[in-house]
Design a protein around this motif. Structure first.
Motif, PDB file in Angstrom:
ATOM      1  N   ARG A  29       0.818  -1.205   0.000  1.00  0.00           N
ATOM      2  CA  ARG A  29       0.000   0.000   0.000  1.00  0.00           C
ATOM      3  C   ARG A  29       0.854   1.259   0.000  1.00  0.00           C
ATOM      4  NH1 ARG A  29      -3.606  -1.430   5.114  1.00  0.00           N
ATOM      5  NH2 ARG A  29      -1.534  -2.198   5.704  1.00  0.00           N
ATOM      6  N   GLN A  30       2.098   1.141   0.410  1.00  0.00           N
ATOM      7  CA  GLN A  30       3.016   2.279   0.407  1.00  0.00           C
ATOM      8  C   GLN A  30       4.164   1.992  -0.556  1.00  0.00           C
ATOM      9  OE1 GLN A  30       3.895   3.885   4.416  1.00  0.00           O
ATOM     10  NE2 GLN A  30       2.593   2.245   5.222  1.00  0.00           N
ATOM     11  N   GLU A  31       3.817   1.681  -1.784  1.00  0.00           N
ATOM     12  CA  GLU A  31       4.791   1.193  -2.763  1.00  0.00           C
ATOM     13  C   GLU A  31       5.948   2.164  -2.981  1.00  0.00           C
ATOM     14  OE1 GLU A  31       4.648   0.483  -7.509  1.00  0.00           O
ATOM     15  OE2 GLU A  31       3.197  -0.687  -6.341  1.00  0.00           O
ATOM     16  N   LYS A  35       9.964   1.724  -1.946  1.00  0.00           N
ATOM     17  CA  LYS A  35      11.063   1.783  -2.922  1.00  0.00           C
ATOM     18  C   LYS A  35      12.153   2.743  -2.459  1.00  0.00           C
ATOM     19  CE  LYS A  35       8.421   0.782  -7.152  1.00  0.00           C
ATOM     20  NZ  LYS A  35       7.933   1.356  -8.426  1.00  0.00           N
ATOM     21  N   TYR A  36      11.758   3.968  -2.102  1.00  0.00           N
ATOM     22  CA  TYR A  36      12.756   4.962  -1.694  1.00  0.00           C
ATOM     23  C   TYR A  36      13.422   4.577  -0.375  1.00  0.00           C
ATOM     24  CZ  TYR A  36      11.432   8.183  -5.419  1.00  0.00           C
ATOM     25  OH  TYR A  36      11.216   8.764  -6.648  1.00  0.00           O
ATOM     26  N   PHE A  37      12.636   4.001   0.527  1.00  0.00           N
ATOM     27  CA  PHE A  37      13.209   3.572   1.796  1.00  0.00           C
ATOM     28  C   PHE A  37      14.234   2.458   1.565  1.00  0.00           C
ATOM     29  CE2 PHE A  37      13.212   0.544   5.323  1.00  0.00           C
ATOM     30  CZ  PHE A  37      13.586   1.370   6.380  1.00  0.00           C
ATOM     31  N   SER A  38      13.897   1.501   0.735  1.00  0.00           N
ATOM     32  CA  SER A  38      14.805   0.381   0.462  1.00  0.00           C
ATOM     33  C   SER A  38      16.095   0.865  -0.197  1.00  0.00           C
ATOM     34  CB  SER A  38      14.120  -0.656  -0.435  1.00  0.00           C
ATOM     35  OG  SER A  38      12.959  -1.164   0.183  1.00  0.00           O
ATOM     36  N   ILE A 102      18.211  -3.029  -6.468  1.00  0.00           N
ATOM     37  CA  ILE A 102      17.009  -2.270  -6.079  1.00  0.00           C
ATOM     38  C   ILE A 102      16.627  -1.277  -7.170  1.00  0.00           C
ATOM     39  CG2 ILE A 102      16.175  -0.519  -4.460  1.00  0.00           C
ATOM     40  CD1 ILE A 102      17.558  -2.123  -2.247  1.00  0.00           C
ATOM     41  N   LEU A 103      17.616  -0.599  -7.755  1.00  0.00           N
ATOM     42  CA  LEU A 103      17.329   0.323  -8.852  1.00  0.00           C
ATOM     43  C   LEU A 103      16.760  -0.405 -10.067  1.00  0.00           C
ATOM     44  CD1 LEU A 103      20.414   2.730  -8.736  1.00  0.00           C
ATOM     45  CD2 LEU A 103      18.036   3.349  -8.306  1.00  0.00           C
ATOM     46  N   SER A 104      17.285  -1.596 -10.339  1.00  0.00           N
ATOM     47  CA  SER A 104      16.837  -2.343 -11.520  1.00  0.00           C
ATOM     48  C   SER A 104      15.378  -2.777 -11.407  1.00  0.00           C
ATOM     49  CB  SER A 104      17.727  -3.571 -11.734  1.00  0.00           C
ATOM     50  OG  SER A 104      17.498  -4.552 -10.739  1.00  0.00           O
ATOM     51  N   ALA A 105      14.875  -2.891 -10.181  1.00  0.00           N
ATOM     52  CA  ALA A 105      13.491  -3.346  -9.972  1.00  0.00           C
ATOM     53  C   ALA A 105      12.494  -2.197  -9.928  1.00  0.00           C
ATOM     54  CB  ALA A 105      13.407  -4.130  -8.658  1.00  0.00           C
ATOM     55  N   TRP A 106      12.965  -0.969 -10.045  1.00  0.00           N
ATOM     56  CA  TRP A 106      12.147   0.218  -9.782  1.00  0.00           C
ATOM     57  C   TRP A 106      10.860   0.247 -10.591  1.00  0.00           C
ATOM     58  CZ3 TRP A 106      13.939   2.877  -5.738  1.00  0.00           C
ATOM     59  CH2 TRP A 106      13.325   4.083  -5.403  1.00  0.00           C
ATOM     60  N   GLU A 107      10.973  -0.033 -11.881  1.00  0.00           N
ATOM     61  CA  GLU A 107       9.804   0.041 -12.752  1.00  0.00           C
ATOM     62  C   GLU A 107       9.397  -1.328 -13.299  1.00  0.00           C
ATOM     63  OE1 GLU A 107      11.013   2.714 -15.776  1.00  0.00           O
ATOM     64  OE2 GLU A 107      11.225   4.439 -14.428  1.00  0.00           O
ATOM     65  N   VAL A 108      10.116  -2.358 -12.896  1.00  0.00           N
ATOM     66  CA  VAL A 108       9.943  -3.682 -13.506  1.00  0.00           C
ATOM     67  C   VAL A 108       9.059  -4.595 -12.664  1.00  0.00           C
ATOM     68  CG1 VAL A 108      11.140  -5.737 -14.340  1.00  0.00           C
ATOM     69  CG2 VAL A 108      12.163  -3.469 -14.670  1.00  0.00           C
ATOM     70  N   HIS A 112       3.819  -7.242  -5.481  1.00  0.00           N
ATOM     71  CA  HIS A 112       4.453  -7.488  -4.176  1.00  0.00           C
ATOM     72  C   HIS A 112       5.830  -6.842  -4.082  1.00  0.00           C
ATOM     73  CE1 HIS A 112       1.148 -10.194  -3.501  1.00  0.00           C
ATOM     74  NE2 HIS A 112       1.534 -11.026  -4.456  1.00  0.00           N
ATOM     75  N   ILE A 113       5.922  -5.559  -4.424  1.00  0.00           N
ATOM     76  CA  ILE A 113       7.207  -4.871  -4.414  1.00  0.00           C
ATOM     77  C   ILE A 113       7.812  -4.842  -3.013  1.00  0.00           C
ATOM     78  CG2 ILE A 113       6.157  -2.586  -4.096  1.00  0.00           C
ATOM     79  CD1 ILE A 113       9.296  -3.368  -6.179  1.00  0.00           C
ATOM     80  N   SER A 114       6.968  -4.753  -1.975  1.00  0.00           N
ATOM     81  CA  SER A 114       7.503  -4.708  -0.609  1.00  0.00           C
ATOM     82  C   SER A 114       8.155  -6.041  -0.242  1.00  0.00           C
ATOM     83  CB  SER A 114       6.387  -4.372   0.385  1.00  0.00           C
ATOM     84  OG  SER A 114       5.391  -5.382   0.390  1.00  0.00           O
TER      85      SER A 114
END
Length: 506
Positions: A29-31, A35-38, A102-108, A112-114
């Motif tokens: 819910r806080q996608e 991302k930025y936190f990770s 982590i950067l490579s997964a940003w838009e991919v 379940h990104i979390s």
């Protein structure tokens, strides 16, 4: 800034683990926040590793930044960690690679990104734990715990055959590690301590050393992986998401090499001498035979996976060629060259393999295919990407001026001191590596545009360009100026070679 009073190694372990737990709790819910936190956690962890590098004393061969606390007092099991010139370069490689993943997964990664970020952050902490553990049980816990997040990564975000690949990966690596645990328990009975440094000092008969060496070999050979226990790796790579392939190739394979340096060579030096011919033969088979296997692959990921097995053959060759050199020349100079070259090969291959898999990931994100036949003429629509991939392909082939050349050159050079034919066979990789890498590059990148989908491909965006640029800088930097790696590890390697060569060399 001084790290004397900071538990910097614990920070390297627990910062990403705690960050991963928070990412899991935050949920999808806080996608964007996740991302930025990770990414922030990954960058902070990398900064910790850079500070560690700055404060590390290159003139001291032993363990530094030691932390020790009782863990399971009844069995004298301790939370005992420290770092030397072998572990530090691998920690830097790990923390740097985590940022890229982590950067490579940003838009991919769309689902379940979390969970995805959680798995990689926790995996980072566990991998750092492997490289600093000084208690055998603590090492074993970190070693086995790594399987869980990687199992999840491949199992959830992998390809259509991910279940098969995941189970195969888990069974191979877990079963091999069981023998390592048995060896640790025996060493505890002899040394009356789970301290790895105490295990290094305990005297063992040749028979005991042989059995312990075989137990370690079964764990570390699978992890590298060496021929013939390599078959899990291509399947795992093909089914894993891009980030999973990057971590597998860049970090997890190196743990097998680290195990040989931390356990097999110092604890069982006489058995290492006894089995060195076998290891050298297996290494040469990996270098040559697997190189030919890579040549016929039609899937880019499989080709790079087999390429990794071939390149890691240089690592085991460099670790075990010193025994022949010392027996033949009575000098440890060539031996030191071989073992340092192998360590450099581990670090270099970590960056190059990560770059190659990320390049395949860039194309897969656009065309959803890894098959070479589905491409052709990519340079016409993705010129900037083609330039980056050219650099990494050349580095994978061992071009002078790139990091891929340094380690292979030193291992081949030291092999000449042992045997012309060993060196000649190992040097075939200079032909095979260029053949399978550049042939793949030619078919994918050059030529006329073969399909309408290829003509419509968009070149790399700023995020992808940043990832590839960072890797390009490192590959060129260590190709031209490898001193930062050699300076850190030299004293530790010198001490290791002196310890190991106190064997009964015939």
């Amino acid at each position: 800034m001084t790290l004397t009073n900071l538990p910097i190694l614990s920070m390297l372990i627990w910062t990403p683990i705690i960050g991963g737990v928070w990412a899991l709790i935050a949920g999808d819910r806080q996608e964007q926040t996740v991302k930025y936190f990770s990414l922030a956690v990954a960058v902070i962890t990398f900064i910790f590793s850079v500070l560690l590098y700055q404060q590390f004393d290159n003139e001291f061969a032993g363990m530094q930044f030691i932390e020790e606390a009782s863990w399971i007092a009844a069995f004298d099991i301790k939370y005992h960690i420290g770092v030397d010139g072998i572990g530090l370069p691998l920690i830097l490689l790990t923390t740097f690679t985590t940022i890229l993943v982590i950067l490579s997964a940003w838009e991919v990664i769309e689902s379940h990104i979390s969970y995805y970020m959680c798995a990689f952050l926790i995996l980072t902490g566990l991998m750092n734990g492997v490289f600093v553990a000084l208690d055998a049980i603590l090492f074993y816990v970190f070693w086995e715990a790594m399987l869980i997040p990687m199992f999840i990564i491949i199992g959830i975000w992998g390809g259509p055959n991910r279940v098969y690949a995941t189970i195969k990966f888990f069974l191979y690596t877990f079963l091999g590690s069981v023998f390592m645990l048995v060896a640790f328990l025996y060493l505890y009975s002899v040394a009356d301590s789970f301290s790895i440094e105490a295990m290094h000092a305990v005297p063992l008969s040749l028979t005991a050393q042989k059995l312990i060496f075989i137990a370690f070999f079964l764990a570390f050979a699978v992890k590298i992986p060496m021929w013939p226990v390599h078959t899990w790796l291509p399947d795992a790579h093909v089914e894993a998401p891009t980030g999973g392939s990057v971590i597998l190739a860049a970090i997890m394979l190196k743990m097998g090499g680290y195990g040989f340096l931390r356990f097999s060579l110092p604890i069982t030096p006489d058995a290492s001498l006894y089995f060195d011919d076998v290891i050298i033969v297996l290494s040469l088979i990996a270098i040559v035979y697997i190189g030919f296997v890579a040549l016929v692959q039609e899937d880019m990921k499989k080709l790079i996976a087999y390429s990794s097995i071939s390149h890691m053959g240089f690592v085991t060759l460099g670790f075990f060629i010193p025994f022949i050199i010392v027996a033949k020349t009575g000098s440890t100079s060539g031996a030191l060259m071989g073992i340092e070259g192998a360590m450099m090969q581990m670090i270099s291959h970590g960056f190059i393999s990560a770059a190659m898999f990320l390049c395949v990931g860039v194309m897969y994100d656009r065309l959803h295919s890894r098959m070479i036949k589905d491409y052709g003429g990519v340079v016409n629509s993705m010129p900037y990407f083609a330039a980056f991939m050219m650099l990494f392909a050349m580095a994978n082939a061992g071009l002078p001026g790139t990091s891929g050349f340094v380690g292979e050159f030193l291992v081949i050079l030291s092999s000449f001191k042992a045997s012309f034919w060993i060196a000649f066979t190992a040097a075939l990789t200079l032909i095979l590596g260029a053949a399978y890498t550049l042939w793949m590059y030619k078919r994918v990148i050059f030529g006329d545009v073969s399909k309408a989908e290829v003509a419509e491909l968009k070149d790399i965006n700023s995020r992808e360009g940043l990832i590839l640029f960072m890797l390009a800088v490192v590959v060129l930097l260590f190709g031209i100026w490898p001193a930062p790696v050699f300076d850190v590890m030299h004293m530790t390697m010198e001490q290791l070679v002196e310890h190991v060569m106190q064997t009964k060399v015939p």
